[in-house]
Write an enzyme that holds these catalytic residues in place. Structure first.
Site, PDB file in Angstrom:
ATOM      1  N   TYR A  40      -6.668 -27.759  -3.333  1.00 44.09           N
ATOM      2  CA  TYR A  40      -6.491 -26.391  -2.818  1.00 44.09           C
ATOM      3  C   TYR A  40      -6.922 -26.330  -1.352  1.00 44.09           C
ATOM      4  O   TYR A  40      -6.177 -25.869  -0.478  1.00 44.09           O
ATOM      5  CB  TYR A  40      -7.300 -25.367  -3.639  1.00 44.09           C
ATOM      6  CG  TYR A  40      -7.660 -24.159  -2.803  1.00 44.09           C
ATOM      7  CD1 TYR A  40      -6.693 -23.205  -2.493  1.00 44.09           C
ATOM      8  CD2 TYR A  40      -8.938 -24.007  -2.250  1.00 44.09           C
ATOM      9  CE1 TYR A  40      -6.990 -22.135  -1.660  1.00 44.09           C
ATOM     10  CE2 TYR A  40      -9.241 -22.952  -1.418  1.00 44.09           C
ATOM     11  CZ  TYR A  40      -8.270 -22.014  -1.130  1.00 44.09           C
ATOM     12  OH  TYR A  40      -8.577 -20.978  -0.297  1.00 44.09           O
TER      13      TYR A  40
ATOM     14  N   SER B 211      -8.965 -20.854   5.422  1.00 45.48           N
ATOM     15  CA  SER B 211     -10.265 -20.782   4.749  1.00 45.48           C
ATOM     16  C   SER B 211     -11.292 -21.643   5.475  1.00 45.48           C
ATOM     17  O   SER B 211     -10.940 -22.659   6.096  1.00 45.48           O
ATOM     18  CB  SER B 211     -10.089 -21.307   3.321  1.00 45.48           C
ATOM     19  OG  SER B 211     -11.323 -21.607   2.739  1.00 45.48           O
TER      20      SER B 211
ATOM     21  N   LYS C 255      -4.808 -25.814   2.651  1.00 44.48           N
ATOM     22  CA  LYS C 255      -5.101 -24.958   3.814  1.00 44.48           C
ATOM     23  C   LYS C 255      -5.152 -25.801   5.086  1.00 44.48           C
ATOM     24  O   LYS C 255      -4.631 -25.411   6.122  1.00 44.48           O
ATOM     25  CB  LYS C 255      -6.416 -24.208   3.612  1.00 44.48           C
ATOM     26  CG  LYS C 255      -6.381 -23.204   2.469  1.00 44.48           C
ATOM     27  CD  LYS C 255      -5.368 -22.101   2.733  1.00 44.48           C
ATOM     28  CE  LYS C 255      -5.235 -21.133   1.580  1.00 44.48           C
ATOM     29  NZ  LYS C 255      -4.112 -20.187   1.744  1.00 44.48           N
TER      30      LYS C 255
HETATM   31  C1  UD1 Z   1     -14.694 -21.728  -3.145  1.00 42.08           C
HETATM   32  C2  UD1 Z   1     -13.974 -22.962  -2.721  1.00 42.08           C
HETATM   33  C3  UD1 Z   1     -13.322 -22.725  -1.409  1.00 42.08           C
HETATM   34  C4  UD1 Z   1     -12.445 -21.508  -1.437  1.00 42.08           C
HETATM   35  C5  UD1 Z   1     -13.213 -20.310  -1.937  1.00 42.08           C
HETATM   36  C6  UD1 Z   1     -12.260 -19.177  -2.159  1.00 42.08           C
HETATM   37  C7  UD1 Z   1     -15.231 -24.836  -3.730  1.00 42.08           C
HETATM   38  C8  UD1 Z   1     -16.012 -26.043  -3.443  1.00 42.08           C
HETATM   39  N1  UD1 Z   1     -14.839 -24.122  -2.671  1.00 42.08           N
HETATM   40  O1  UD1 Z   1     -15.738 -21.534  -2.219  1.00 42.08           O
HETATM   41  O2  UD1 Z   1     -12.549 -23.856  -1.076  1.00 42.08           O
HETATM   42  O3  UD1 Z   1     -11.915 -21.237  -0.175  1.00 42.08           O
HETATM   43  O4  UD1 Z   1     -13.841 -20.635  -3.165  1.00 42.08           O
HETATM   44  O5  UD1 Z   1     -12.947 -18.004  -2.377  1.00 42.08           O
HETATM   45  O6  UD1 Z   1     -14.985 -24.496  -4.856  1.00 42.08           O
HETATM   46  N2  UD1 Z   1     -21.679 -20.178  -7.984  1.00 42.08           N
HETATM   47  C9  UD1 Z   1     -22.600 -20.146  -9.009  1.00 42.08           C
HETATM   48  N3  UD1 Z   1     -22.183 -19.736 -10.224  1.00 42.08           N
HETATM   49  C10 UD1 Z   1     -20.902 -19.366 -10.490  1.00 42.08           C
HETATM   50  C11 UD1 Z   1     -19.957 -19.414  -9.429  1.00 42.08           C
HETATM   51  C12 UD1 Z   1     -20.374 -19.834  -8.201  1.00 42.08           C
HETATM   52  O7  UD1 Z   1     -23.766 -20.462  -8.814  1.00 42.08           O
HETATM   53  O8  UD1 Z   1     -20.596 -19.023 -11.633  1.00 42.08           O
HETATM   54  C13 UD1 Z   1     -22.127 -20.596  -6.650  1.00 42.08           C
HETATM   55  C14 UD1 Z   1     -21.390 -21.807  -6.124  1.00 42.08           C
HETATM   56  O9  UD1 Z   1     -22.016 -22.983  -6.545  1.00 42.08           O
HETATM   57  C15 UD1 Z   1     -21.501 -21.569  -4.617  1.00 42.08           C
HETATM   58  C16 UD1 Z   1     -21.490 -20.042  -4.478  1.00 42.08           C
HETATM   59  O10 UD1 Z   1     -21.840 -19.538  -5.764  1.00 42.08           O
HETATM   60  O11 UD1 Z   1     -22.719 -22.037  -4.144  1.00 42.08           O
HETATM   61  C17 UD1 Z   1     -20.133 -19.496  -4.098  1.00 42.08           C
HETATM   62  O12 UD1 Z   1     -19.172 -20.062  -4.968  1.00 42.08           O
HETATM   63  P1  UD1 Z   1     -17.637 -19.607  -4.966  1.00 42.08           P
HETATM   64  O13 UD1 Z   1     -17.557 -18.131  -5.039  1.00 42.08           O
HETATM   65  O14 UD1 Z   1     -16.923 -20.388  -6.002  1.00 42.08           O
HETATM   66  O15 UD1 Z   1     -17.128 -19.979  -3.505  1.00 42.08           O
HETATM   67  P2  UD1 Z   1     -17.197 -21.349  -2.699  1.00 42.08           P
HETATM   68  O16 UD1 Z   1     -17.602 -22.484  -3.543  1.00 42.08           O
HETATM   69  O17 UD1 Z   1     -18.016 -21.103  -1.476  1.00 42.08           O
END
Ligand code: UD1
Length: 339
Positions: free
Chosen positions: A150, A125, A154
Site C-alpha cells: 500500500y 501519505s 503512494k
Molecule cells: C498506517 C500505515 C500507513 C498509512 C496509514 C493510513 C502502517 C505501518 N502504516 O499508519 O502506511 O498511510 O495507516 O492511515 O500500517 N495502534 C495500536 N492499536 C491498534 C491500532 C493501531 O496500538 O489497534 C497503533 C499503531 O501501532 C501505531 C498507531 O496506533 O503506532 C497508529 O496506527 P495506525 O492508525 O494504523 O496508523 P499508522 O500505522 O501510523
C-alpha cells in the site's frame, strides 16, 4: 464556477474535501466505485451542504469509462483520492493493490493528457518517508521504501506523476498526510472501517462496545511512555488543504510543476496519549491491553508543516479534543443507523 473532479469522493478524506470544495464555491463531480464507501455518503454530503454533487460510479481501471467521463465534462482540476488503503490487506494481496492504485492513477493521468486538462492533486501519505532518521519530517527528508505494498503504491504513484509531469505542461501537487482523525461537525461523515486498520476506528469500536478492549501495539518503544508516536491531523483541516492546493494550481501560483506538501498537526502523540485524549474529550473510559509490536510499524513520525504554511497559507486549526469529539459523534451516528 470551476468544476473539480474528486475521485474517491465518497471516502473518508474525499467526502470531507467535497464539502470543503462546495463551501468554497466549487462545482464538484465525484467518481467512486463504492469499493470502500457507501452511496449514503452522497446523500449525507447533500444534507450537509444543501448542494448535490454529481456522482458517477466508475471503475478507474476501466480506461474507456474514464475517457468517456472526461470527454463529456469540462473539468478544471482533479483531486485523486480513489485507492485501496488497508496496509495488512496490501501485504496479502500486493498485485490487487498495485493494479488498483497505480492503474487507476495512470488512467486518470492519461485522460488528462487526452483531454488537455492541467491541474492534478494527488492523495499521498507520510508513509513515503518510512522511518525517517530525523524529526520532525519536512519535504526534504529523504524518502525510504515503504514497509507495505500500500505504502509503495503512494511512493511509486508520486514517481509516475513526476515522470508524467516532465513530458507534459501539466501541474500537480502531492499532499502527504500524516494520520487523519475526526469528522465534520455533525458526525455524519467519517472513517468507515467495519474491520478497522487504524487506531481511531479501533478506539471507537472499543468505546461503543463492539470490541472488549483496544490492543496497544508495543509499549517498549523509545518514546515518552513506550508507545509509538504519530501525528494526528483533523480531517477537516486536511480537506481545507486540498481546497488551497487546487486553488493554487488554478491561480498558477505554484512554483514548480510538481510540488509536495506535508500535512500534519506538527505534534507527535503516543498511542496512550490518544487514548487519554479520547477519554477526556468524551468523558469515557477505554479498556486497553498491551500487545506485541505490530509488524512494519515505525517508532515515530510527525510533521514539519511550515512549507504548507508559507506556500499554501494552510495550518491545522482543529484541536485534538474536537477531533476526538467529532469522531465519537460519527460512531454514535453509525450506531443509530445500525439499530
Ligand atoms: C498506517 C500505515 C500507513 C498509512 C496509514 C493510513 C502502517 C505501518 N502504516 O499508519 O502506511 O498511510 O495507516 O492511515 O500500517 N495502534 C495500536 N492499536 C491498534 C491500532 C493501531 O496500538 O489497534 C497503533 C499503531 O501501532 C501505531 C498507531 O496506533 O503506532 C497508529 O496506527 P495506525 O492508525 O494504523 O496508523 P499508522 O500505522 O501510523
Amino acid at each position: 464556477m470551476k468544476n473539480i473532479l474528486v475521485t474517491g469522493g465518497l471516502g473518508y478524506i474525499g467526502s470531507h474535501t467535497v464539502i470543503a470544495l462546495q463551501q468554497a464555491g466549487f462545482n464538484v463531480y465525484i467518481i467512486d466505485d463504492l469499493s470502500n464507501s457507501q452511496l449514503e455518503v452522497w446523500e449525507k454530503i447533500t444534507a450537509i451542504t444543501g448542494v448535490q454533487p454529481i456522482y458517477y460510479n466508475i471503475d478507474l481501471k476501466d480506461y474507456n469509462a474514464v475517457s468517456v467521463f472526461f470527454q463529456s465534462h469540462k473539468i478544471d482540476g482533479i483531486i485523486h483520492f480513489a485507492a485501496y488503503k488497508a496496509v495488512g490487506e496490501s501485504v496479502a494481496k500486493p498485485l490487487m493493490y498495485y493494479r488498483n492504485n497505480l492503474l487507476g492513477l495512470m488512467n486518470v493521468l492519461e485522460a488528462m493528457e487526452e483531454n488537455q486538462l492541467d491541474n492534478f492533486i494527488f492523495s499521498s501519505s507520510c508513509t513515503v518517508y518510512g522511518q525517517a532518521d530525523t524529526m520532525p519530517i519536512n519535504e526534504m527528508t529523504p524518502l525510504k521504501r515503504p514497509e507495505s505494498p500500500y505504502g509503495n503504491t503512494k511512493k511509486v504513484g508520486e514517481e509516475i506523476i513526476e515522470d508524467f509531469i516532465k513530458i507534459t505542461d501539466k501541474n500537480a501537487i502531492s499532499l502527504r498526510y500524516f494520520n487523519p482523525v475526526g469528522s465534520e461537525s455533525k458526525g455524519l461523515l467519517g472513517d468507515l472501517q467495519i474491520i478497522p486498520n487504524n487506531l481511531m476506528p479501533y478506539i471507537l469500536q472499543t468505546a461503543v462496545g463492539i470490541r472488549e478492549s483496544l490492543g496497544v501495539f508495543g509499549n517498549d518503544y523509545e518514546t515518552r511512555d513506550g508507545t509509538a508516536v504519530r501525528d494526528y491531523i483533523d480531517v477537516n483541516d486536511l480537506a481545507d488543504a486540498h481546497v488551497k492546493a487546487i486553488q493554487r494550481l488554478l491561480d498558477g501560483k505554484n512554483k514548480s510543476k510538481l510540488e509536495f506538501f506535508n500535512l500534519g498537526s506538527g505534534t507527535g502523540s503516543t498511542v496512550l496519549e490518544i487514548v487519554t485524549a479520547f477519554e477526556q474529550a468524551n468523558n469515557l473510559k477505554i479498556n486497553y491491553e498491551i500487545k506485541p509490536r505490530r509488524a512494519g510499524d515505525i517508532v515515530q513520525a510527525y510533521a514539519d508543516y511550515s512549507f504548507a504554511k508559507s506556500e499554501l497559507d494552510w495550518e491545522p486549526k482543529t484541536p485534538l479534543q474536537i477531533s476526538m469529539q467529532t469522531a465519537w459523534k460519527f460512531q454514535q451516528q453509525l450506531d443509530k443507523v445500525i439499530e
